[in-house]
Design a protein around this motif. Sequence first.
Motif, short mmCIF file in Angstrom:
data_model
loop_
_atom_site.label_atom_id
_atom_site.label_comp_id
_atom_site.label_asym_id
_atom_site.label_seq_id
_atom_site.Cartn_x
_atom_site.Cartn_y
_atom_site.Cartn_z
N TYR A 83 83.73 13.18 72.06
CA TYR A 83 83.36 14.45 72.71
C TYR A 83 84.30 14.66 73.88
O TYR A 83 84.38 13.81 74.79
N VAL A 84 85.02 15.77 73.89
CA VAL A 84 86.01 16.05 74.93
C VAL A 84 85.62 17.33 75.66
O VAL A 84 85.36 18.36 75.02
N VAL A 85 85.56 17.26 77.00
CA VAL A 85 85.24 18.47 77.76
C VAL A 85 86.52 19.24 78.04
O VAL A 85 87.54 18.66 78.42
N ASP A 86 86.46 20.54 77.80
CA ASP A 86 87.59 21.44 78.02
C ASP A 86 87.29 22.26 79.27
O ASP A 86 86.48 23.20 79.23
N PHE A 87 87.93 21.90 80.37
CA PHE A 87 87.68 22.56 81.65
C PHE A 87 88.04 24.04 81.59
O PHE A 87 87.31 24.89 82.09
N ASN A 88 89.18 24.36 80.97
CA ASN A 88 89.66 25.75 80.97
C ASN A 88 88.74 26.69 80.23
O ASN A 88 88.53 27.84 80.64
N ASN A 89 88.17 26.23 79.11
CA ASN A 89 87.32 27.09 78.29
C ASN A 89 85.83 26.84 78.49
O ASN A 89 85.00 27.45 77.81
N LEU A 91 83.75 24.36 77.77
CA LEU A 91 83.01 23.94 76.59
C LEU A 91 83.27 22.48 76.26
O LEU A 91 84.07 21.81 76.91
N VAL A 92 82.55 21.97 75.25
CA VAL A 92 82.74 20.62 74.74
C VAL A 92 83.25 20.71 73.31
O VAL A 92 82.74 21.49 72.50
N VAL A 93 84.27 19.92 72.99
CA VAL A 93 84.83 19.85 71.64
C VAL A 93 84.46 18.50 71.04
O VAL A 93 84.58 17.47 71.71
N ALA A 94 83.99 18.50 69.80
CA ALA A 94 83.64 17.27 69.09
C ALA A 94 84.67 17.01 68.00
O ALA A 94 85.00 17.91 67.23
N CYS A 95 85.18 15.77 67.94
CA CYS A 95 86.20 15.40 66.96
C CYS A 95 85.77 14.16 66.19
O CYS A 95 85.16 13.25 66.76
N ASP A 108 84.21 23.21 67.99
CA ASP A 108 83.41 23.57 69.15
C ASP A 108 82.02 22.97 68.96
O ASP A 108 81.35 23.20 67.95
N ALA A 109 81.56 22.19 69.95
CA ALA A 109 80.25 21.54 69.85
C ALA A 109 79.11 22.45 70.30
O ALA A 109 77.95 22.04 70.31
N PHE A 110 79.45 23.68 70.70
CA PHE A 110 78.47 24.71 71.07
C PHE A 110 77.77 24.47 72.39
O PHE A 110 76.80 25.13 72.72
N ALA A 111 78.21 23.49 73.15
CA ALA A 111 77.62 23.25 74.47
C ALA A 111 78.07 24.33 75.44
O ALA A 111 79.24 24.69 75.49
N ARG A 112 77.13 24.83 76.23
CA ARG A 112 77.45 25.86 77.23
C ARG A 112 76.78 25.47 78.55
O ARG A 112 76.48 24.32 78.78
N ALA A 113 76.55 26.44 79.43
CA ALA A 113 75.92 26.21 80.74
C ALA A 113 76.82 25.40 81.67
O ALA A 113 76.35 24.60 82.47
N PHE A 114 78.14 25.62 81.57
CA PHE A 114 79.08 24.89 82.41
C PHE A 114 79.87 25.84 83.30
O PHE A 114 81.07 25.68 83.47
N SER A 115 79.23 26.83 83.87
CA SER A 115 79.93 27.76 84.74
C SER A 115 80.65 27.00 85.84
O SER A 115 80.07 26.19 86.54
N GLY A 116 81.95 27.25 85.97
CA GLY A 116 82.77 26.53 86.93
C GLY A 116 83.62 25.47 86.27
O GLY A 116 84.59 25.01 86.84
N GLY A 117 83.28 25.10 85.04
CA GLY A 117 84.11 24.18 84.28
C GLY A 117 83.59 22.75 84.27
O GLY A 117 83.33 22.18 85.32
N PRO A 118 83.45 22.14 83.07
CA PRO A 118 83.03 20.74 82.98
C PRO A 118 84.19 19.80 83.28
O PRO A 118 85.33 20.10 82.96
N LYS A 119 83.88 18.67 83.90
CA LYS A 119 84.94 17.72 84.27
C LYS A 119 84.81 16.39 83.56
O LYS A 119 85.81 15.80 83.17
#
Length: 276
Positions: A83-89, A91-95, A108-119
């Motif tokens: 699971y990789v967090v994409d700060f720019n978009n 969201l979380v990407v699952a591979c 796209d893992a469909f995770a949201r609620a990261f206003s400001g960007g996940p780190k």
Amino acid sequence: VTVSGGPIDKLTKCQYAEAADAPTPGPTPDDGPTGLLVANTLGASVSTCTLGDDGVDGCANAGPSLISGPQGVAISPDASVAYVVDFNNELVVACAMDGDGYLSACTDAFARAFSGGPKGIAVSVGGTSAYVVRSAATQGDEMVTKCTVQGTTVTNCSAMGPGPSDAPSQATGIAISGGTMFVTQNGAGAVDACLFDSTGTYADLDCCIRSVLPTGTVPFGIAISGDGSTAYITDFSPFTNGAVIKCDVDGDGQSLTNCAAMTVTGATLNIPTGAS
């Protein structure tokens, strides 16, 4: 938090959390850790590396992804999904991940609620929950978001509360080991280790031990070995010639000691920001 008598003070609360039914530690590998995934912000990539006693060897691009701003990475308990967090978009990407740490079929893992960007991101030992550190407008007010994990989907995300706020700090990376949540503090050059509460689902931010890293270290990502004895921390400070710091986890399961830079061979780690 209450126990059978009402509210409890910080000291008792921390002792209670430590003795609580926290998540079960992961399996102890016979030969220690063998691999490390590292997110590279500058290269918009993820590297797979082999771990030695003192070095990070043979680092190579882990493969294709949908990620433009990778800043954290976590691995499922069975090591089949990254699971990789994409700060720019935001969201979380699952591979899918093979036995050598190479990634494919990223979605796209469909995770949201990261206003400001996940780190940063960490997955629970049972693989059912993900914990994501996200940015905040005010340094030190970063939030930890808890999500439900089902295979390659990460949903039902909601804020758990602010990250550890001892100034100056900037929460960036996160890792789970047994009943402890480790959070890197970018601005303070430190790592906070916080105990889970009695439910095993919430890291008690009043029960944190701070370990200050060697002078000049700018910690970002963090990974803990399966036996809980070693921490691997990506160092943001060298920028285009990224470094990995190795620390021993003390017997208390929280404090970090004997921290030293590891040698890195293979592909350059370009602004390494996540590790798992």
